[in-house]
Write a protein that holds these residues in place. Sequence first.
Motif, short mmCIF file in Angstrom:
data_model
loop_
_atom_site.label_atom_id
_atom_site.label_comp_id
_atom_site.label_asym_id
_atom_site.label_seq_id
_atom_site.Cartn_x
_atom_site.Cartn_y
_atom_site.Cartn_z
N LYS A 193 -3.77 5.55 -0.66
CA LYS A 193 -3.45 4.18 -1.08
C LYS A 193 -2.12 3.69 -0.49
CE LYS A 193 -5.48 1.97 -3.54
NZ LYS A 193 -5.49 1.72 -4.97
N GLU A 194 -1.10 4.53 -0.46
CA GLU A 194 0.19 4.09 0.09
C GLU A 194 0.14 3.96 1.60
OE1 GLU A 194 2.56 2.98 -1.89
OE2 GLU A 194 1.21 3.50 -3.56
N ASP A 195 -0.72 4.75 2.26
CA ASP A 195 -0.91 4.59 3.71
C ASP A 195 -1.63 3.28 4.00
OD1 ASP A 195 0.40 6.89 4.49
OD2 ASP A 195 -1.41 8.13 4.43
N ALA A 196 -2.59 2.93 3.15
CA ALA A 196 -3.29 1.65 3.30
C ALA A 196 -2.31 0.49 3.13
CB ALA A 196 -4.43 1.55 2.29
N LEU A 197 -1.38 0.65 2.19
CA LEU A 197 -0.36 -0.38 1.98
C LEU A 197 0.50 -0.55 3.23
CD1 LEU A 197 1.15 -2.33 0.09
CD2 LEU A 197 2.53 -0.37 -0.66
N LYS A 198 0.80 0.54 3.92
CA LYS A 198 1.60 0.47 5.14
C LYS A 198 0.96 -0.46 6.18
CE LYS A 198 3.48 5.21 5.12
NZ LYS A 198 3.48 6.47 5.89
N ASN A 236 6.79 2.26 2.65
CA ASN A 236 6.93 3.35 3.62
C ASN A 236 6.26 4.64 3.13
OD1 ASN A 236 8.59 4.11 1.54
ND2 ASN A 236 10.48 4.16 2.75
N GLY A 237 5.44 4.52 2.08
CA GLY A 237 4.76 5.68 1.50
C GLY A 237 5.38 6.17 0.22
N GLU A 238 6.61 5.71 -0.06
CA GLU A 238 7.30 6.16 -1.26
C GLU A 238 7.02 5.23 -2.44
OE1 GLU A 238 11.48 6.94 -0.79
OE2 GLU A 238 11.25 7.38 1.33
N VAL A 239 7.02 5.84 -3.63
CA VAL A 239 6.81 5.09 -4.87
C VAL A 239 7.90 5.48 -5.86
CG1 VAL A 239 5.23 4.67 -6.81
CG2 VAL A 239 4.31 5.02 -4.51
N ILE A 240 8.50 4.50 -6.51
CA ILE A 240 9.51 4.75 -7.53
C ILE A 240 9.00 4.23 -8.86
CG2 ILE A 240 11.88 4.32 -8.30
CD1 ILE A 240 12.68 3.85 -5.42
N GLU A 241 8.77 5.15 -9.79
CA GLU A 241 8.38 4.75 -11.15
C GLU A 241 9.63 4.22 -11.88
OE1 GLU A 241 5.33 4.78 -12.12
OE2 GLU A 241 4.35 6.08 -10.64
N ASN A 242 9.43 3.26 -12.75
CA ASN A 242 10.54 2.70 -13.53
C ASN A 242 11.72 2.37 -12.61
OD1 ASN A 242 12.07 1.84 -15.71
ND2 ASN A 242 12.71 3.90 -16.30
N SER A 243 11.48 1.46 -11.70
CA SER A 243 12.44 1.16 -10.63
C SER A 243 13.41 0.05 -11.01
CB SER A 243 11.68 0.74 -9.37
OG SER A 243 11.04 -0.52 -9.59
N LEU A 244 14.44 -0.07 -10.19
CA LEU A 244 15.39 -1.17 -10.27
C LEU A 244 15.57 -1.71 -8.85
CD1 LEU A 244 17.51 -2.95 -11.67
CD2 LEU A 244 19.19 -1.12 -11.27
N ILE A 245 15.21 -2.98 -8.67
CA ILE A 245 15.37 -3.66 -7.39
C ILE A 245 16.30 -4.84 -7.61
CG2 ILE A 245 14.21 -4.76 -5.44
CD1 ILE A 245 13.22 -1.95 -5.87
N ASN A 292 -10.00 -16.50 5.10
CA ASN A 292 -10.11 -15.10 4.70
C ASN A 292 -8.80 -14.34 4.76
OD1 ASN A 292 -12.81 -14.58 3.87
ND2 ASN A 292 -13.49 -14.81 5.98
N THR A 293 -7.77 -14.93 5.35
CA THR A 293 -6.49 -14.23 5.44
C THR A 293 -5.93 -13.93 4.05
OG1 THR A 293 -6.01 -15.28 7.56
CG2 THR A 293 -4.15 -14.34 6.40
N ARG A 294 -6.28 -14.74 3.06
CA ARG A 294 -5.81 -14.47 1.70
C ARG A 294 -6.36 -13.15 1.17
NH1 ARG A 294 -9.88 -18.69 0.36
NH2 ARG A 294 -8.26 -20.19 0.85
N ASN A 295 -7.43 -12.64 1.78
CA ASN A 295 -8.03 -11.37 1.34
C ASN A 295 -7.43 -10.16 2.04
OD1 ASN A 295 -9.92 -12.60 -0.45
ND2 ASN A 295 -11.24 -13.11 1.29
N LEU A 296 -6.35 -10.36 2.78
CA LEU A 296 -5.70 -9.26 3.52
C LEU A 296 -5.48 -8.01 2.67
CD1 LEU A 296 -4.19 -8.27 6.11
CD2 LEU A 296 -2.13 -9.29 5.12
N PRO A 297 -4.90 -8.11 1.45
CA PRO A 297 -4.68 -6.88 0.68
C PRO A 297 -5.97 -6.16 0.32
CG PRO A 297 -4.22 -8.83 -0.65
CD PRO A 297 -4.36 -9.29 0.77
N PHE A 298 -7.06 -6.89 0.18
CA PHE A 298 -8.32 -6.26 -0.21
C PHE A 298 -9.00 -5.57 0.97
CE2 PHE A 298 -8.03 -10.30 -2.84
CZ PHE A 298 -7.14 -9.72 -3.72
N TYR A 299 -8.70 -6.02 2.19
CA TYR A 299 -9.16 -5.29 3.36
C TYR A 299 -8.45 -3.94 3.44
CZ TYR A 299 -11.03 -9.82 4.78
OH TYR A 299 -11.71 -11.02 4.82
N ALA A 300 -7.15 -3.95 3.17
CA ALA A 300 -6.42 -2.68 3.12
C ALA A 300 -6.97 -1.79 2.01
CB ALA A 300 -4.93 -2.94 2.90
N GLY A 301 -7.33 -2.41 0.88
CA GLY A 301 -7.92 -1.66 -0.21
C GLY A 301 -9.25 -1.04 0.17
#
Length: 431
Positions: free
Chosen positions: A354-359, A42-51, A336-345
């Motif tokens: 970068k976080e908007d591209a991830l969205k 959602n645009g947020e990043v947590i360094e040293n996270s716990l999930i 080519n669907t496996r390349n989905l993240p690289f299209y966003a990249g």
Amino acid sequence: MKKIIYSLLVFFCIGNIVAQQTPADKQSTAISIEGATAHLGNGEVIENSLIMFNEGKITFVGSAMMRIARMGTVINATGKHIYPGFIAANASLGLAEIDAVKASVDVDEIGINNPHIRSLIAYNAESKVVESMRPNGVLMAQITPRGGSISGTSSIVQLDAWNWEDAAIKVDDAIHMNWPSSFTRGRWWLGEDPALKPDTRYGKNTDDIKMYFANAKNYLAGQKSTINLPFEAMKGLFDGSQRLFIHVNGQKEITDAITIAKSAGVKNIALVHAEGAESVTDLLVKNDIGVVLERPHRNPNSEDDAYDYTYTIAKTLMDKGITVAVGMEGQMERMNTRNLPFYAGTFSAHGLDKEDALKMITSNSAKILGISDMVGTLEVGKDATLFISEGDALDMRTNILSKAFIQGRDISLETHQTELWKRYSNKYKSE
């Protein structure tokens, strides 16, 4: 009798060799992942996270510095990155295996208007193409039919399942329509002028669409002496339970498509492809219409477009407040669907944060597909569909998955491709 038994044994052995690996078992132990940089989607990043997640659902998202008891198995992911599972919109995974083998292709049906044709029941959960998505973090997809004026009904699946029933996340989420173009080219193979020119049939084609919507609406509102399956399938467009995905290009065509669909009583609309959408952004924002863009690795369709139009269009639309995702329709789309993240990249490399591209492949896709209450972000209560990457998952050099989970299930990242890679790596190591 012995020959029959031997034949059956050979058949089962070969089946075990070529079949997809067994889907993961249901989550039985709670899991805590700590130390990773968490990209929430959602645009947020947590360094040293716990999930933490249990019974297939996320139970905690926060900082690993918090004094909270870790649940179940603890995975130390220090120095790594954790992401929500990527979602491929407008994909035809599992509907065809080998394009040159007709018996393995089931992406479209005979006929022009087929809203009642359901892609889900044709989905092959054991496709070798499908299993090759997971090592890049593509864990879900909208399985979409092709062809005709109204192609049919899509459904959303997760990519680790025994069959289509197990795979389904959202059944019959949308109906897909291919909007006619106001321009046409001559058939050069018949000696016609191949230059682009106005299509004199455009008005009739749009009138036919209006009439079809009107007939469907009248049928649903009236007494039904006989059952009309195509019209029955249109009900969700008018009561808001389904979205209409309009595959359309051109400023005029986009405007006409939205105007006609809205006047017909269609409540929820999304656009697919949508070249020219940057000229009608106010209309899209006013009607809360999301856009599923084509892959960026292509040439612009219009000679008037900037040379980098296909790379910058995502930022242009998102800056205007439009929800944008990435779709997969096009040449060799299933592989080519496996390349989905690289299209966003790629969109990220041309001005988009970068976080908007991830969205575009997580929360935005989930919103447009109507599954944002279940997936798309790392949030408490949502499905534990996520993965751990050694580095930036939008960069093909560092998208190296060490773990992936679908609904909390620890899934395999092995495919026939990784098996062959290991096999022949060992061959050359021994020489």
